[in-house]
Motif scaffolding. Structure first.
Motif, PDB file in Angstrom:
ATOM      1  N   ARG A 148       0.822  -1.212   0.000  1.00 57.74           N
ATOM      2  CA  ARG A 148       0.000   0.000   0.000  1.00 57.74           C
ATOM      3  C   ARG A 148       0.853   1.257   0.000  1.00 57.74           C
TER       4      ARG A 148
ATOM      5  N   LYS B 255      -1.409   5.050  -4.852  1.00 59.89           N
ATOM      6  CA  LYS B 255      -2.312   6.150  -4.567  1.00 59.89           C
ATOM      7  C   LYS B 255      -3.725   5.595  -4.424  1.00 59.89           C
ATOM      8  N   PRO B 256      -4.394   5.829  -3.297  1.00 57.42           N
ATOM      9  CA  PRO B 256      -5.742   5.280  -3.108  1.00 57.42           C
ATOM     10  C   PRO B 256      -6.741   5.887  -4.088  1.00 57.42           C
TER      11      PRO B 256
ATOM     12  N   HIS C 147       0.262  12.542   3.033  1.00 57.21           N
ATOM     13  CA  HIS C 147      -0.774  11.693   2.475  1.00 57.21           C
ATOM     14  C   HIS C 147      -1.389  12.352   1.244  1.00 57.21           C
TER      15      HIS C 147
ATOM     16  N   ASP D 262      -5.207   1.169   4.616  1.00 60.52           N
ATOM     17  CA  ASP D 262      -5.016   1.342   3.179  1.00 60.52           C
ATOM     18  C   ASP D 262      -4.764   2.812   2.855  1.00 60.52           C
TER      19      ASP D 262
ATOM     20  N   SER E  78      -0.540   4.803   2.705  1.00 59.28           N
ATOM     21  CA  SER E  78      -0.271   5.333   1.361  1.00 59.28           C
ATOM     22  C   SER E  78       0.293   6.743   1.492  1.00 59.28           C
TER      23      SER E  78
END
Length: 438
Positions: free
Chosen positions: A57, A61-62, A116, A295, A299
């Motif tokens: 993770r 990038k989420p 983030h 998650d 990241s």
């Protein structure tokens, strides 16, 4: 080369741990081990799954994951993200709700660049989208930006916000969360002086360090203890050969993450051990609370060295915003020039990042703004995350912010629901450019 070798060493360690997790998961999952009545293999497999996912993770990038919004008529509307302005270090992204009547509230959400991705504000976006047209500043990972694109510091960040405000026009409400608070304030002051017709209607500042000395925290104390030379030596590295930004000086996301985790090491260790035990017992799931949180939390993105160092030197050490001495491209910004934009401050009593008083200091700088256009709210029992994404935001702060916008808008609140359907405008093309008191 020393800085680059260190960067590549960190990436090698991350990659190795991901590989170890994958190997343990695969080996302990062989069907033959089902004949051995020993829990070791289930624990080993669970450890492997959790470890592999966690370290993987860190490079991903989420996704926003906001697919639909319920309209006023009770029907689901699809949500599509569209880039309206594309720039090397960050885009202006619109969350376009398809086949919905245009909302009167137009909100620009300034996301932090503090380790983030902008997706950290996912729940904030989801809570605002049913009642507003929404745009978000989506900052890029510095390791993926070629050196040829040049520098990016707090002055460039401020100019980006100014340009985004100009693009959206004067009927916009701006919300800045955490790190961009002082820079969004400066951007608004720039518009007030240079292009007053482009000023937003309101500016909501949530938990940001306008004056870090107003109420010291561990974060501000660290900035005081370390010299700029020490900070540059300890924190800055050059992107390794694996990425497009090879050679760029950055404050690495992996180094930032180690700092985040060390602040609450015992809590994170317990969370991972509990997750491994649950996985070994077959009681976990893909989207359980642990995975949803980590998650996103794991990241991380690199920041440009000049952005990080200028933030520490000018916002925390020099207190240029707090002293009203901030300069952008050689021009001194005067916060007193803001005379028409209503400003609301939101803080949490338990905020250990930007403690109460740090953000409130903005109101003292607004010497040209009438008291009727100033507001503040201190949320009891809320920590840093809670004031923009937790239950405190959803239940208490969000309604106050929306009411504040409506009171200082050219439109009445009831105008947000138009009785006559309005045709959806054509998508704009991508522009490519180098305690409460209300």
């Amino acid at each position: 080369m020393k800085q680059m070798a260190t960067y590549d060493l960190m990436e090698t360690m991350r990659n190795t741990n991901e590989w170890l997790g994958a190997s343990a998961r695969a080996m302990a999952s062989y069907p033959i081990f089902g004949m051995v009545p020993h829990p070791m293999f289930k624990v080993m497999s669970a450890w492997g799954r959790v470890t592999e996912r966690s370290f993987a993770r860190m490079t991903i990038k989420p996704a926003w994951g906001i697919r639909t919004v319920v309209g006023d008529e009770g029907r689901d509307h699809l949500v599509q993200t569209k880039v309206e302005i594309e720039r090397p270090f960050g885009n202006l992204v619109r969350f376009h709700v398809q086949n919905r009547r245009e909302k009167k509230r137009r909100i620009l959400l300034c996301a932090p660049m503090s380790g983030h991705y902008a997706t950290l504000l996912r729940s904030t976006v989801a809570s605002l989208l049913p009642d507003a047209e929404l745009w978000v500043t989506d900052w890029h990972n510095a390791r993926d930006i070629p050196v040829s694109e040049g520098k990016f510091d707090i002055e460039d960040y401020t100019q980006y916000v100014v340009d985004f405000m100009k693009h959206l026009g004067p009927d916009t409400h701006v919300i800045a969360v955490c790190q961009p608070v002082p820079l969004a304030l400066a951007a608004t002051a720039m518009l007030a002086e240079q292009e007053p017709e482009a000023q937003p209607l309101t500016l909501t500042l949530i938990g940001g360090p306008v004056d870090p000395d107003a109420n010291a925290t561990e974060v501000t104390d660290f900035g005081r203890r370390v010299t700029m030379g020490q900070l540059e030596h300890l924190a800055i590295q050059r992107v390794g050969f694996k990425f497009a930004g090879v050679g760029r000086q950055v404050y690495p996301g992996l180094m930032q993450l180690s700092g985040f985790i060390s602040m609450n090491a015992e809590r994170h260790a317990k969370a991972f051990s509990d997750k491994i035990i649950a996985a070994a017992r077959g009681l976990d799931s893909e989207r359980d609370d642990h995975n949803r949180f980590y998650d996103e939390y794991l990241s991380v993105m690199d920041m440009t060295a000049e952005f990080y160092l200028s933030t520490v030197e000018r916002i925390f050490k020099g207190r240029e915003i707090a002293k009203n001495e901030f300069v952008v491209n050689g021009h001194k910004i005067d916060m007193g020039k803001i005379t028409n934009v209503a400003v609301k401050i939101v803080e949490g009593t338990n905020d250990d990042i930007s403690a109460p008083g740090q953000c409130l200091a903005a109101l003292d700088l607004l010497t040209g703004l009438d008291e009727s256009k100033k507001a503040q709210h201190l949320e009891p029992g809320a920590g840093h995350y809670g004031i923009f994404a937790g239950s405190s935001w959803r239940n208490n702060i969000r309604p106050l912010v929306l009411n504040f916008m409506d009171r200082h808008s050219k439109h009445e609140a009831k105008a947000n629901v138009d009785a006559t359907p309005v045709a959806q405008p054509e998508a704009k093309p991508v522009v490519k450019l180098a305690a409460s008191k209300d």
